[in-house]
Scaffold this motif. Structure first.
Motif, PDB file in Angstrom:
ATOM      1  N   GLY A 187     104.646  37.055  -5.215  1.00  0.00           N
ATOM      2  CA  GLY A 187     104.016  37.709  -6.358  1.00  0.00           C
ATOM      3  C   GLY A 187     103.357  36.747  -7.323  1.00  0.00           C
ATOM      4  O   GLY A 187     103.149  37.083  -8.496  1.00  0.00           O
ATOM      5  N   TRP A 188     103.017  35.544  -6.847  1.00  0.00           N
ATOM      6  CA  TRP A 188     102.390  34.555  -7.722  1.00  0.00           C
ATOM      7  C   TRP A 188     100.974  34.954  -8.090  1.00  0.00           C
ATOM      8  O   TRP A 188     100.290  35.658  -7.361  1.00  0.00           O
ATOM      9  N   GLU A 189     100.522  34.456  -9.237  1.00  0.00           N
ATOM     10  CA  GLU A 189      99.123  34.589  -9.611  1.00  0.00           C
ATOM     11  C   GLU A 189      98.281  33.614  -8.787  1.00  0.00           C
ATOM     12  O   GLU A 189      98.787  32.589  -8.303  1.00  0.00           O
ATOM     13  N   ARG A 190      96.988  33.914  -8.668  1.00  0.00           N
ATOM     14  CA  ARG A 190      96.099  33.102  -7.833  1.00  0.00           C
ATOM     15  C   ARG A 190      96.075  31.629  -8.270  1.00  0.00           C
ATOM     16  O   ARG A 190      96.113  30.727  -7.438  1.00  0.00           O
ATOM     17  N   GLY A 191      96.014  31.371  -9.569  1.00  0.00           N
ATOM     18  CA  GLY A 191      95.922  29.998 -10.052  1.00  0.00           C
ATOM     19  C   GLY A 191      97.108  29.155  -9.616  1.00  0.00           C
ATOM     20  O   GLY A 191      96.945  28.028  -9.117  1.00  0.00           O
ATOM     21  N   LYS A 192      98.307  29.686  -9.808  1.00  0.00           N
ATOM     22  CA  LYS A 192      99.515  28.960  -9.419  1.00  0.00           C
ATOM     23  C   LYS A 192      99.538  28.725  -7.910  1.00  0.00           C
ATOM     24  O   LYS A 192      99.859  27.614  -7.452  1.00  0.00           O
ATOM     25  N   ALA A 193      99.184  29.756  -7.148  1.00  0.00           N
ATOM     26  CA  ALA A 193      99.182  29.636  -5.689  1.00  0.00           C
ATOM     27  C   ALA A 193      98.182  28.588  -5.221  1.00  0.00           C
ATOM     28  O   ALA A 193      98.447  27.818  -4.287  1.00  0.00           O
ATOM     29  N   ALA A 194      97.010  28.531  -5.880  1.00  0.00           N
ATOM     30  CA  ALA A 194      95.982  27.562  -5.491  1.00  0.00           C
ATOM     31  C   ALA A 194      96.436  26.130  -5.774  1.00  0.00           C
ATOM     32  O   ALA A 194      96.220  25.220  -4.960  1.00  0.00           O
TER      33      ALA A 194
END
Length: 459
Positions: free
Chosen positions: A342-349
């Motif tokens: 459920g991470w946000e895109r920024g953190k995942a990137a």
């Protein structure tokens, strides 16, 4: 807390370019011309296209269908469609890890392309003797710091584009990159086919001579064509499924897969139109191996009028091809984090970028400080091991799993697959393919898997 809304692509052309960008990579622009030269030119190309249509494209349709129906990345897609048989979900995690293994060596090689784009544009290769050109590539490989820097740049570009968002980053940049790739290819083809002596290269490439296939052995040539058709589309580890999960149901998936396959094939064939006429014009062996791009072609550019410009343009073209795959696979990896945690895109990137960089260092160091590690005997290196894991294991096993998942009642099943694949306007899956995809195609994939081991360990 409600489930996070699924992102979507802004246009059909964005989906096609993203999917084609994932498929189009160094295998098209370097490996395809190289093995075409090795196995006899035009006759090999005909076999390659046949296997592309018979084997690779139907599995691509299946990947797109699983992605679109599940609206999930590879990690969760099988569970979403077939929760009653949890064993399928195990492959989701293996395939997700497989994307990491692919990036562990692919980003290193992408760094080479970026390095040579800079070397060419800055004039560093201009005026060097043939031995000095070869020495420049050796110097790059022997420098841990240089390889780490160019690796970091390749990873930074991939992570930054994905960080910027699906539509605003991944889709927009890939559109520009693919248009640039096609424009540069067109310019390079015009230059190559007008070189003195280029006609012999065109004849070798475009006029079938089946005697060349016999020289290498019919079965060896057939397997090489089958393997190239299979691996060029990167099917089996969810690299295509992720983009299926971002599109609507207004178009059927057979037509979309045909367009992506046609683009991928066009780039591969056009790469041959760049390389073969140039090789024959300058008396270069097109089967020169890895040194063809980094040693032989820079020598050729040094003898061309405006060679610095054409050399920089060529390596920019190679960089675009490589980066389009890096961005697509990064998107697949970070989508796994977003779906799973459920991470946000920024953190995942950010996590994807840092982890890929660290995991890719052994491949970069395998050419210098860790060169003593030779997993397949003398002369082999970390890159060979990682490539073997992906190309000879994960891709064919993954393709087999997608096939079985879509045709058997113990998986998603044929009826549900067909319902999803045929939804929307466009071409439908022919009903007569059911027997072939259920009983023959899995056997062909098993042959590819077994022959890969034969070639590696027994032959």
């Amino acid at each position: 807390m409600g489930e996070r809304k699924r992102e979507s692509l802004g246009s059909r052309i964005g989906f096609i370019f993203l999917s084609a960008g994932c498929a189009i990579g160094l295998g098209n622009v370097w490996r395809f011309p190289f093995i075409t030269g090795q196995y006899g030119g035009a006759a090999f190309v005909l076999m390659y296209i046949l296997f592309l249509l018979l084997l690779a494209m139907p599995i691509m349709v299946m990947e797109f269908a699983v992605g679109r129906a599940s609206q999930k990345s590879i990690v969760k897609s099988f569970t979403a469609l077939c929760p009653q048989h949890g064993v399928w979900s195990l492959w989701g995690y293996v395939a997700w890890a497989g994307n990491y293994v692919l990036m562990m060596f692919y980003t290193v090689v992408t760094g080479w392309m970026l390095a040579y784009t800079w070397y060419s544009a800055s004039g560093r290769m201009t005026g060097l003797s043939p031995d000095e050109v070869g020495g420049a590539f050796g110097a790059l490989l022997s420098s841990p710091g240089a390889l780490a820097f160019w690796l970091a740049l390749a990873v930074l570009i991939g992570a930054a584009v994905c960080f910027s968002g699906l539509r605003g980053g991944v889709e927009r940049v890939t559109k520009v990159m693919m248009c640039g790739l096609l424009a540069i290819m067109f310019a390079l083809v015009l230059r190559s086919v007008t070189l003195p002596g280029a006609a012999k290269g065109l004849e070798f490439y475009l006029k079938p001579d089946f005697g060349h296939l016999v020289e290498h052995g019919i079965w060896t040539s057939v397997y090489a064509a089958m393997g190239q058709a299979f691996f060029t589309l990167s099917i089996g580890i969810g690299s295509m499924a992720i983009f299926g999960s971002y599109i609507g149901r207004d178009r059927s998936l057979v037509g979309e897969s045909m367009i992506v396959t046609a683009l991928d094939t066009a780039v591969a064939i056009t790469a041959g139109l760049i390389i073969f006429p140039a090789c024959f014009a300058y008396g270069i062996n097109p089967g020169a191996g890895p040194g063809l791009i980094f040693v032989t072609l820079p020598n050729m550019f040094n003898h061309l009028p405006q060679g610095r410009f054409w050399s920089a343009l060529f390596f920019l073209f190679m960089s675009f091809a490589a980066l389009s795959t890096v961005i697509a696979v990064f998107e697949n990896i970070l989508a796994g984090y977003m779906d799973n945690f459920g991470w946000e895109r920024g953190k995942a990137a950010v996590v994807t970028g840092i982890s890929v960089f660290l995991l890719a260092l052994p491949c970069a160091f395998g050419f210098n400080i860790w060169s003593g590690f030779q997993p397949f005997g003398e002369g082999s290196m970390v890159l060979d091991l990682e490539d073997f894991i992906v190309s000879n294991n994960l891709l064919p096993i993954g393709a087999l799993i997608y096939l079985l998942f879509c045709v058997t009642r113990y998986g998603w099943g044929w009826e549900k697959f067909i319902e999803e694949a045929d939804m929307g306007a466009g071409l439908k899956v022919p009903s007569f393919l059911r027997f072939y995809l259920t009983y023959i195609a899995p056997f062909i994939v098993l042959i590819i898997l077994a022959t890969g081991y034969w070639e590696k360990f027994i032959k």
